[in-house]
Write a protein that holds these residues in place. Structure first.
Motif, mmCIF file in Angstrom:
data_model
loop_
_atom_site.group_PDB
_atom_site.id
_atom_site.type_symbol
_atom_site.label_atom_id
_atom_site.label_comp_id
_atom_site.label_asym_id
_atom_site.label_seq_id
_atom_site.Cartn_x
_atom_site.Cartn_y
_atom_site.Cartn_z
ATOM 1 N N HIS A 151 0.898 -1.564 -0.107
ATOM 2 C CA HIS A 151 0.100 -0.413 -0.180
ATOM 3 C C HIS A 151 0.483 1.618 0.432
ATOM 4 C CE1 HIS A 151 -2.915 2.925 2.256
ATOM 5 N NE2 HIS A 151 -2.932 2.793 0.767
ATOM 6 N N VAL A 152 0.435 2.016 -1.047
ATOM 7 C CA VAL A 152 0.408 3.596 -0.949
ATOM 8 C C VAL A 152 0.094 4.223 -1.388
ATOM 9 C CG1 VAL A 152 2.935 5.025 -2.494
ATOM 10 C CG2 VAL A 152 3.935 2.636 -1.479
ATOM 11 N N PRO A 153 -0.219 5.276 -0.188
ATOM 12 C CA PRO A 153 -1.755 6.159 -0.655
ATOM 13 C C PRO A 153 -1.354 6.674 -1.635
ATOM 14 C CG PRO A 153 -1.201 5.546 1.664
ATOM 15 C CD PRO A 153 0.132 5.132 0.287
ATOM 16 N N GLY A 154 -2.639 7.018 -2.756
ATOM 17 C CA GLY A 154 -2.591 8.580 -3.512
ATOM 18 C C GLY A 154 -2.115 9.707 -3.064
ATOM 19 N N GLY A 155 -1.284 10.396 -3.601
ATOM 20 C CA GLY A 155 -0.511 12.063 -3.036
ATOM 21 C C GLY A 155 0.524 11.843 -2.203
ATOM 22 N N THR A 156 1.076 10.919 -1.915
ATOM 23 C CA THR A 156 2.008 10.036 -0.889
ATOM 24 C C THR A 156 3.301 11.385 -1.267
ATOM 25 O OG1 THR A 156 1.695 8.001 -0.386
ATOM 26 C CG2 THR A 156 3.825 8.313 -0.247
ATOM 27 N N THR A 157 4.075 11.053 -2.341
ATOM 28 C CA THR A 157 4.858 12.129 -3.479
ATOM 29 C C THR A 157 4.211 12.261 -4.649
ATOM 30 O OG1 THR A 157 6.593 10.771 -3.036
ATOM 31 C CG2 THR A 157 6.323 11.588 -1.346
ATOM 32 N N PRO A 158 4.676 13.932 -5.365
ATOM 33 C CA PRO A 158 5.141 13.356 -6.752
ATOM 34 C C PRO A 158 5.312 12.004 -7.528
ATOM 35 C CG PRO A 158 4.866 15.398 -6.034
ATOM 36 C CD PRO A 158 4.846 14.766 -4.463
ATOM 37 N N ASP A 159 6.044 11.513 -7.063
ATOM 38 C CA ASP A 159 7.382 10.441 -7.278
ATOM 39 C C ASP A 159 6.540 9.549 -7.119
ATOM 40 O OD1 ASP A 159 8.880 12.922 -8.770
ATOM 41 O OD2 ASP A 159 9.983 12.239 -6.985
ATOM 42 N N LEU A 160 5.635 8.548 -6.728
ATOM 43 C CA LEU A 160 5.617 8.038 -5.811
ATOM 44 C C LEU A 160 3.776 7.594 -6.411
ATOM 45 C CD1 LEU A 160 6.719 7.491 -2.820
ATOM 46 C CD2 LEU A 160 7.637 6.201 -4.081
ATOM 47 N N GLU A 161 3.509 6.784 -7.492
ATOM 48 C CA GLU A 161 2.792 6.764 -7.651
ATOM 49 C C GLU A 161 1.977 5.279 -6.641
ATOM 50 O OE1 GLU A 161 2.139 4.081 -11.428
ATOM 51 O OE2 GLU A 161 3.583 5.596 -12.394
ATOM 52 N N VAL A 163 -0.663 2.119 -4.653
ATOM 53 C CA VAL A 163 -0.887 0.948 -4.746
ATOM 54 C C VAL A 163 -1.887 0.825 -3.878
ATOM 55 C CG1 VAL A 163 1.480 0.269 -4.039
ATOM 56 C CG2 VAL A 163 0.043 -1.181 -5.770
ATOM 57 N N TRP A 164 -2.460 -0.081 -4.193
ATOM 58 C CA TRP A 164 -3.192 -0.924 -2.650
ATOM 59 C C TRP A 164 -3.831 -2.489 -3.544
ATOM 60 C CZ3 TRP A 164 -7.597 -3.259 -0.881
ATOM 61 C CH2 TRP A 164 -8.001 -3.053 0.077
ATOM 62 N N VAL A 165 -3.313 -3.673 -2.883
ATOM 63 C CA VAL A 165 -2.830 -4.689 -2.913
ATOM 64 C C VAL A 165 -3.300 -5.266 -2.242
ATOM 65 C CG1 VAL A 165 -2.568 -6.746 -4.487
ATOM 66 C CG2 VAL A 165 -2.325 -4.535 -5.458
ATOM 67 N N VAL A 166 -4.361 -6.219 -1.352
ATOM 68 C CA VAL A 166 -3.748 -7.165 -0.754
ATOM 69 C C VAL A 166 -4.024 -8.999 -0.812
ATOM 70 C CG1 VAL A 166 -5.445 -7.543 1.799
ATOM 71 C CG2 VAL A 166 -5.411 -5.715 1.252
ATOM 72 N N SER A 328 -8.882 0.902 -5.765
ATOM 73 C CA SER A 328 -8.659 2.291 -7.028
ATOM 74 C C SER A 328 -8.712 3.142 -7.490
ATOM 75 C CB SER A 328 -8.858 1.834 -8.653
ATOM 76 O OG SER A 328 -8.836 -0.011 -8.915
ATOM 77 N N GLN A 329 -7.943 4.346 -7.172
ATOM 78 C CA GLN A 329 -8.305 5.075 -6.656
ATOM 79 C C GLN A 329 -9.920 5.758 -7.183
ATOM 80 O OE1 GLN A 329 -6.426 7.673 -5.143
ATOM 81 N NE2 GLN A 329 -5.789 5.804 -5.012
ATOM 82 N N ASP A 330 -10.942 5.026 -7.742
ATOM 83 C CA ASP A 330 -12.559 5.435 -7.754
ATOM 84 C C ASP A 330 -13.209 4.697 -7.259
ATOM 85 O OD1 ASP A 330 -11.769 2.417 -8.723
ATOM 86 O OD2 ASP A 330 -12.966 2.321 -10.355
ATOM 87 N N GLU A 331 -13.164 4.178 -5.704
ATOM 88 C CA GLU A 331 -12.981 3.732 -5.022
ATOM 89 C C GLU A 331 -14.241 2.764 -5.282
ATOM 90 O OE1 GLU A 331 -13.885 7.612 -1.834
ATOM 91 O OE2 GLU A 331 -15.085 7.640 -3.829
ATOM 92 N N ARG A 332 -13.629 1.724 -5.885
ATOM 93 C CA ARG A 332 -14.633 0.856 -6.272
ATOM 94 C C ARG A 332 -12.938 -0.568 -5.231
ATOM 95 N NH1 ARG A 332 -18.822 0.724 -8.420
ATOM 96 N NH2 ARG A 332 -19.099 -1.388 -8.262
ATOM 97 N N LEU A 333 -13.673 -1.603 -4.976
ATOM 98 C CA LEU A 333 -12.624 -2.772 -4.168
ATOM 99 C C LEU A 333 -12.984 -3.629 -5.951
ATOM 100 C CD1 LEU A 333 -10.775 -3.693 -1.751
ATOM 101 C CD2 LEU A 333 -12.989 -5.072 -1.014
ATOM 102 N N ARG A 334 -12.070 -4.819 -5.771
ATOM 103 C CA ARG A 334 -11.822 -5.149 -7.064
ATOM 104 C C ARG A 334 -11.529 -7.154 -6.499
ATOM 105 N NH1 ARG A 334 -11.615 -0.398 -9.848
ATOM 106 N NH2 ARG A 334 -13.004 -0.700 -11.357
ATOM 107 N N PHE A 335 -11.825 -8.240 -6.505
ATOM 108 C CA PHE A 335 -11.301 -8.890 -6.882
ATOM 109 C C PHE A 335 -11.512 -10.065 -7.879
ATOM 110 C CE2 PHE A 335 -11.922 -13.749 -5.073
ATOM 111 C CZ PHE A 335 -11.104 -13.844 -4.926
ATOM 112 N N GLY A 336 -10.296 -11.199 -8.612
ATOM 113 C CA GLY A 336 -10.523 -11.752 -9.431
ATOM 114 C C GLY A 336 -10.772 -13.635 -9.000
#
Length: 369
Positions: A151-161, A163-166, A328-336
């Motif tokens: 997990h690296v939240p959105g907006g942590t720093t401009p250089d860090l895209e 990610v949110w994965v479990v 994702s930043q669209d505020e949806r949780l996904r699972f495959g």
């Protein structure tokens, strides 16, 4: 540390304070420059890695993923009724039938067909959902060999895209050992193919499916390993997991010295083996074309890879991104969820297999304390 500053844990390594992010297609040499990197490779691309500054070793089988500062907040997941699927029962059954037509025509021997479930999950007071809380819930209710969170939240720093994965993955994609030291460096993969509720439910179709994919993994490893060293060390082992059983085989090989020493080692390994054979099919190129034709939603981290690379120690452990949630930043949780389709597939039973794989984890992610 505040979870919103970034956290990762996987296979005995826990990390805080992300300081760098790279796209491995653009900077394939990054993972040889030092440090511990957590990797999330999406099925369709990209493959990205985040380097963390504070890294500690922890017990790989320690329950949960909470840090020493205490348990994370209680998980507040979506309601069970709010989940939707990219392919409903009729559409999935039809996709299985179409894969069988491709098998009959000789286009492919096997193709893995997946669907993506998703549900709304909103920020609370500006904060992203806490992935560590979900990871703890999965570790307690569905323990797995390769459970973890990146997990690296959105907006942590401009250089860090972000990610949110479990993940609660049971499947080893790649283990690399011996890159540092006298060598030789080795490569291991343990594909899963064949799933049933009980051992008695496993069929000849499951065994044939596993053998086909194991042979494909063997061919993939031969691209980067010393000729004659690639071997199937276990075949059709039965592994029991909560609510189901799998057939698992193990393939090992010795990395070619020129590959092991290459600055772009990880680009070479991914080119040779990605996406993982067990979640694509055989032949892989034909299976990927069929997947693109039949699936209606991108898989993202699901069926990709999740894990870590220790550039200083010369080791790595990556899991196939199955039994995996991503937000994702669209505020949806996904699972495959998906299944391997062969000529011996019954379309309704394959749909039921996708339901079996998803049911326990969706229930855990939907529950609220």
């Amino acid at each position: 540390m505040d979870n919103q500053q970034g956290y990762a844990r996987f296979a005995g390594v826990e990390a805080r304070r992300p300081v760098e992010m790279v796209d491995l297609a653009r900077d394939p040499e990054a993972l040889r420059r030092g440090g511990t990197w957590f990797v999330v490779a999406e099925f369709e691309g990209p493959a990205r890695a985040w380097r963390f500054a504070d890294v500690t070793r922890v017990a790989a089988d320690q329950p949960g993923v909470a840090g020493s500062e205490g348990l994370p907040a209680a998980w507040r997941g979506p309601t069970t009724q709010s989940w939707s699927t990219s392919l409903d029962r009729d559409a999935y059954v039809d996709a299985v039938r179409r894969v069988r037509e491709h098998v009959r025509a000789g286009t492919v021997y096997q193709a893995n067909i997946c669907r993506v479930l998703d549900a709304p999950l909103l920020r609370v007071e500006g904060h992203e959902p806490d992935p560590r809380a979900l990871a703890d819930r999965l570790a307690a209710g569905n323990p797995a060999p390769y459970q973890g969170v990146v997990h690296v939240p959105g907006g942590t720093t401009p250089d860090l895209e972000p990610v949110w994965v479990v993940t609660a993955s049971p499947e080893l994609y790649l283990r690399v050992e011996g890159l540092v030291g006298p060598g030789p460096a080795t490569l291991t993969s343990a594909p899963i193919k064949g799933t049933a509720r009980t051992v008695e439910g496993l069929t000849a179709k499951d065994e044939a499916e596993n053998v086909m994919i194991t042979d494909l993994v063997r061919n993939d490893l031969q691209r980067v390993c010393v000729p004659g060293t690639v071997a199937v060390t276990t075949l059709l082992d039965v592994e029991e997991h909560p609510g189901l059983v799998h057939l698992v085989s193990t393939v090992t090989g010795v990395l070619r010295p020129q590959v092991a020493a290459a600055d772009d080692l990880w680009a070479r390994l991914l080119t040779a083996t990605f996406p993982p054979a067990s979640v694509s099919g055989a032949p892989k190129s034909s299976a990927l074309r069929i997947i693109d034709e039949l699936e209606t939603a991108p898989r993202g981290p699901y069926c990709g890879a999740v894990g870590w690379v220790d550039a200083d120690g010369g080791t790595a452990e990556l899991a196939v991104g199955i039994r995996t949630f991503w937000w994702s930043q669209d505020e949806r949780l996904r699972f495959g969820t998906g299944a391997g389709i062969t000529w011996g597939s019954d379309p309704v039973r394959e749909w039921e297999e996708t339901e079996l794989k998803a049911a326990r984890l969706i229930a855990l992610a939907s529950a609220a304390d």
